[in-house]
Design an enzyme around this catalytic site. Structure first.
Site, short mmCIF file in Angstrom:
data_model
loop_
_atom_site.label_atom_id
_atom_site.label_comp_id
_atom_site.label_asym_id
_atom_site.label_seq_id
_atom_site.Cartn_x
_atom_site.Cartn_y
_atom_site.Cartn_z
N TYR A 89 41.09 -11.46 -18.56
CA TYR A 89 42.51 -11.61 -18.88
C TYR A 89 43.11 -12.92 -18.38
O TYR A 89 44.25 -13.23 -18.70
CB TYR A 89 43.30 -10.45 -18.25
N HIS B 32 49.49 -12.55 -21.69
CA HIS B 32 50.03 -11.54 -20.78
C HIS B 32 49.97 -12.00 -19.32
O HIS B 32 50.66 -11.44 -18.48
CB HIS B 32 49.23 -10.24 -20.96
N PHE C 25 46.74 -3.85 -12.77
CA PHE C 25 47.00 -3.98 -14.19
C PHE C 25 48.50 -3.94 -14.44
O PHE C 25 49.26 -3.34 -13.70
CB PHE C 25 46.23 -2.97 -15.04
N ASN D 29 50.74 -2.53 -16.38
CA ASN D 29 51.61 -1.36 -16.51
C ASN D 29 51.82 -0.61 -15.21
O ASN D 29 52.63 0.32 -15.16
CB ASN D 29 51.05 -0.42 -17.57
N ASN E 293 56.15 -2.81 -20.30
CA ASN E 293 55.78 -1.72 -19.40
C ASN E 293 55.64 -2.15 -17.95
O ASN E 293 55.85 -1.35 -17.04
CB ASN E 293 54.50 -1.04 -19.88
#
Length: 194
Positions: free
Chosen positions: A17, A22, A69, A71, A117
């Protein structure tokens, strides 16, 4: 108001990631750490944390990259705010925002999470929505269509990669200006006149 600020860069842990849209929050946190000469270290709050001062004798910055993560960013954020005895008014979240064009920064305090989120979890964990947000525009998929969730988990395009270092620097500047001069001054600098 405390002279300590918790700046939470939102993103997802791991190499898969690290260069995605993001993770722009992590990228901004890393830029800020570089500016204050700090290194990220593991913390029992389930975040990588770097600490330092913004200028000689300036406010203390606690930079965090939650490792739970996106969320589930609220737990580490709340734990760090509690540890440093900070209210929501001394928390700044740096996030990706698909509803803002790439290379644009918007600043606000409170309000809705806009379907993000990570912000939703922070608001829930802090028990407050009145924290500052640095919303870094990553844009929507080409043509405005497509899977928004998939879009933010992709790497930046070749053209975007050329502009990305400047966007990260601008977002870090926005964080510093929020802390030194307040929301209104920062908005006047980063929000284009209509």
């Amino acid at each position: 108001m405390s002279n300590t600020w918790l700046v939470v860069g939102l993103g997802n842990p791991g190499p898969d990631y690290s260069h995605t849209r993001h993770n722009i929050g992590f990228m901004v946190a890393e830029e800020l750490a570089s500016r204050i000469g700090a290194s990220f270290k593991s913390n029992k709050s389930r975040a990588l944390v770097a600490e330092g001062r913004l200028g000689m004798g300036g406010p203390k910055l606690v930079l965090a990259k939650p490792q739970t993560f996106m969320n589930l960013s609220g737990g580490p954020t709340s734990a760090l705010a509690k540890f440093y005895d900070l209210g929501a008014d001394n928390v700044i979240a740096v996030q990706d925002e698909i509803d803002i064009p790439f290379n644009t920064i918007k600043l606000k305090i409170g309000g809705g999470e806009g379907g993000h989120n990570g912000l939703r979890d922070i608001s829930k964990a802090l028990g407050a929505k009145e924290y500052l947000r640095v919303r870094v525009g990553v844009g929507r998929p080409p043509g405005g269509q497509g899977d928004a969730a998939g879009h933010v988990l992709k790497v930046f395009s070749t053209a975007e990669k050329k502009e990305l270092p400047f966007l990260i620097q601008d977002a870090a500047d926005a964080v510093e200006l929020l802390i030194s001069d307040g929301l209104l001054a920062a908005q006047q600098k980063f929000h284009p006149a209509k």
